[in-house]
Design a protein around this motif. Structure first.
Motif, PDB file in Angstrom:
ATOM      1  N   THR A  60       0.865  -1.177   0.000  1.00 53.81           N
ATOM      2  CA  THR A  60       0.000   0.000   0.000  1.00 53.81           C
ATOM      3  C   THR A  60       0.906   1.231   0.000  1.00 53.81           C
ATOM      4  N   SER A  61       0.341   2.356  -0.364  1.00 52.68           N
ATOM      5  CA  SER A  61       1.108   3.607  -0.324  1.00 52.68           C
ATOM      6  C   SER A  61       1.580   3.886   1.099  1.00 52.68           C
ATOM      7  N   GLY A  62       0.729   3.603   2.052  1.00 53.11           N
ATOM      8  CA  GLY A  62       1.088   3.809   3.458  1.00 53.11           C
ATOM      9  C   GLY A  62       2.297   2.998   3.883  1.00 53.11           C
ATOM     10  N   GLU A  63       2.386   1.769   3.396  1.00 56.52           N
ATOM     11  CA  GLU A  63       3.535   0.930   3.752  1.00 56.52           C
ATOM     12  C   GLU A  63       4.841   1.514   3.210  1.00 56.52           C
ATOM     13  N   LEU A  64       4.775   2.157   2.044  1.00 57.78           N
ATOM     14  CA  LEU A  64       5.981   2.778   1.498  1.00 57.78           C
ATOM     15  C   LEU A  64       6.399   4.004   2.295  1.00 57.78           C
ATOM     16  N   LEU A  65       5.451   4.626   2.971  1.00 54.18           N
ATOM     17  CA  LEU A  65       5.755   5.813   3.761  1.00 54.18           C
ATOM     18  C   LEU A  65       6.350   5.473   5.126  1.00 54.18           C
ATOM     19  N   GLU A  66       6.192   4.230   5.546  1.00 57.09           N
ATOM     20  CA  GLU A  66       6.717   3.794   6.838  1.00 57.09           C
ATOM     21  C   GLU A  66       8.230   3.625   6.765  1.00 57.09           C
ATOM     22  N   PRO A  67       8.947   3.918   7.848  1.00 56.38           N
ATOM     23  CA  PRO A  67      10.384   3.656   7.841  1.00 56.38           C
ATOM     24  C   PRO A  67      10.631   2.153   7.800  1.00 56.38           C
ATOM     25  N   PRO A  68      11.731   1.724   7.207  1.00 58.74           N
ATOM     26  CA  PRO A  68      12.025   0.295   7.180  1.00 58.74           C
ATOM     27  C   PRO A  68      12.146  -0.251   8.605  1.00 58.74           C
ATOM     28  N   ALA A  69      11.514  -1.368   8.866  1.00 56.61           N
ATOM     29  CA  ALA A  69      11.524  -1.950  10.211  1.00 56.61           C
ATOM     30  C   ALA A  69      12.915  -2.441  10.598  1.00 56.61           C
ATOM     31  N   GLU A  70      13.724  -2.780   9.608  1.00 58.10           N
ATOM     32  CA  GLU A  70      15.014  -3.378   9.909  1.00 58.10           C
ATOM     33  C   GLU A  70      16.186  -2.412   9.791  1.00 58.10           C
ATOM     34  N   CYS A  71      15.960  -1.124  10.051  1.00 54.00           N
ATOM     35  CA  CYS A  71      17.048  -0.158   9.939  1.00 54.00           C
ATOM     36  C   CYS A  71      18.152  -0.533  10.925  1.00 54.00           C
ATOM     37  N   GLU A  72      19.307  -0.824  10.391  1.00 49.61           N
ATOM     38  CA  GLU A  72      20.441  -1.228  11.229  1.00 49.61           C
ATOM     39  C   GLU A  72      21.188  -0.029  11.808  1.00 49.61           C
ATOM     40  N   THR A  73      20.882   1.166  11.289  1.00 50.65           N
ATOM     41  CA  THR A  73      21.574   2.362  11.755  1.00 50.65           C
ATOM     42  C   THR A  73      20.937   2.911  13.026  1.00 50.65           C
ATOM     43  N   CYS A  74      19.618   3.153  12.979  1.00 49.95           N
ATOM     44  CA  CYS A  74      18.959   3.788  14.136  1.00 49.95           C
ATOM     45  C   CYS A  74      17.987   2.850  14.854  1.00 49.95           C
ATOM     46  N   HIS A  75      17.716   1.708  14.258  1.00 48.33           N
ATOM     47  CA  HIS A  75      16.756   0.745  14.816  1.00 48.33           C
ATOM     48  C   HIS A  75      15.384   1.383  15.021  1.00 48.33           C
ATOM     49  N   GLY A  76      15.052   2.340  14.128  1.00 46.26           N
ATOM     50  CA  GLY A  76      13.746   2.982  14.167  1.00 46.26           C
ATOM     51  C   GLY A  76      13.602   4.085  15.189  1.00 46.26           C
ATOM     52  N   ALA A  77      14.708   4.435  15.873  1.00 49.60           N
ATOM     53  CA  ALA A  77      14.633   5.469  16.910  1.00 49.60           C
ATOM     54  C   ALA A  77      15.891   6.334  16.899  1.00 49.60           C
ATOM     55  N   PRO A  78      15.971   7.299  15.968  1.00 49.57           N
ATOM     56  CA  PRO A  78      17.141   8.188  15.972  1.00 49.57           C
ATOM     57  C   PRO A  78      17.138   9.075  17.213  1.00 49.57           C
ATOM     58  N   PRO A  79      18.286   9.634  17.566  1.00 51.39           N
ATOM     59  CA  PRO A  79      18.332  10.521  18.731  1.00 51.39           C
ATOM     60  C   PRO A  79      17.390  11.709  18.575  1.00 51.39           C
ATOM     61  N   ALA A  80      16.950  12.250  19.685  1.00 52.94           N
ATOM     62  CA  ALA A  80      16.044  13.404  19.667  1.00 52.94           C
ATOM     63  C   ALA A  80      16.634  14.530  18.834  1.00 52.94           C
ATOM     64  N   ALA A  81      15.785  15.147  18.024  1.00 57.42           N
ATOM     65  CA  ALA A  81      16.133  16.288  17.162  1.00 57.42           C
ATOM     66  C   ALA A  81      17.002  15.898  15.968  1.00 57.42           C
ATOM     67  N   PHE A  82      17.074  14.601  15.639  1.00 59.24           N
ATOM     68  CA  PHE A  82      17.849  14.150  14.493  1.00 59.24           C
ATOM     69  C   PHE A  82      16.993  13.306  13.549  1.00 59.24           C
ATOM     70  N   MET A  83      17.499  13.128  12.332  1.00 61.22           N
ATOM     71  CA  MET A  83      16.861  12.248  11.362  1.00 61.22           C
ATOM     72  C   MET A  83      17.897  11.228  10.916  1.00 61.22           C
ATOM     73  N   CYS A  84      17.511   9.972  10.858  1.00 57.07           N
ATOM     74  CA  CYS A  84      18.391   8.910  10.371  1.00 57.07           C
ATOM     75  C   CYS A  84      18.526   9.066   8.856  1.00 57.07           C
ATOM     76  N   MET A  85      19.728   9.173   8.353  1.00 55.97           N
ATOM     77  CA  MET A  85      19.952   9.341   6.918  1.00 55.97           C
ATOM     78  C   MET A  85      19.773   8.027   6.161  1.00 55.97           C
ATOM     79  N   GLU A  86      19.753   6.927   6.856  1.00 52.96           N
ATOM     80  CA  GLU A  86      19.568   5.632   6.199  1.00 52.96           C
ATOM     81  C   GLU A  86      18.093   5.355   5.913  1.00 52.96           C
ATOM     82  N   CYS A  87      17.248   5.462   6.938  1.00 49.67           N
ATOM     83  CA  CYS A  87      15.831   5.124   6.758  1.00 49.67           C
ATOM     84  C   CYS A  87      14.921   6.344   6.719  1.00 49.67           C
ATOM     85  N   GLU A  88      15.493   7.519   6.976  1.00 48.05           N
ATOM     86  CA  GLU A  88      14.762   8.786   6.976  1.00 48.05           C
ATOM     87  C   GLU A  88      13.724   8.904   8.080  1.00 48.05           C
TER      88      GLU A  88
END
Length: 97
Positions: A60-88
């Motif tokens: 679905t379009s919504g699924e494409l908008l979701e961050p990848p569940a398996e982000c190895e960089t931030c694990h879906g939780a980048p530090p406060a006030a930051f954006m993960c450049m890998e999964c956005e």
């Protein structure tokens, strides 16, 4: 979103040419050069692109908008006030907050 659009065909081992052909079949012709621009962040993805990519990926379009569940960089939780450049995924405060 951009990363999902390009990461998922890559996981299926589709070349740009294969993605281009699949997009033509769903009515959204996108030349391979533009796919490279999307991947590099040099071309915006509009709603029509989003719907076409979702169709060829079986999502679905919504699924494409979701961050990848398996982000190895931030694990879906980048530090406060930051954006993960890998999964956005973003932890930026909401506007006006």
């Amino acid at each position: 979103m951009r990363r999902n659009i390009m990461r998922l065909p890559d996981k299926r081992r589709w070349s740009y040419r294969e993605v281009e052909e699949r997009l033509v079949h769903v009515g959204r012709a996108t030349p391979t050069v533009e796919l490279g621009w999307i991947e590099a962040g040099e071309r915006h993805v509009d709603v029509d692109d989003l719907v076409a990519f979702a169709a060829i990926l079986g999502l679905t379009s919504g699924e494409l908008l979701e961050p990848p569940a398996e982000c190895e960089t931030c694990h879906g939780a980048p530090p406060a006030a930051f954006m993960c450049m890998e999964c956005e995924t973003t932890a930026l405060p909401a506007r006006g907050a």
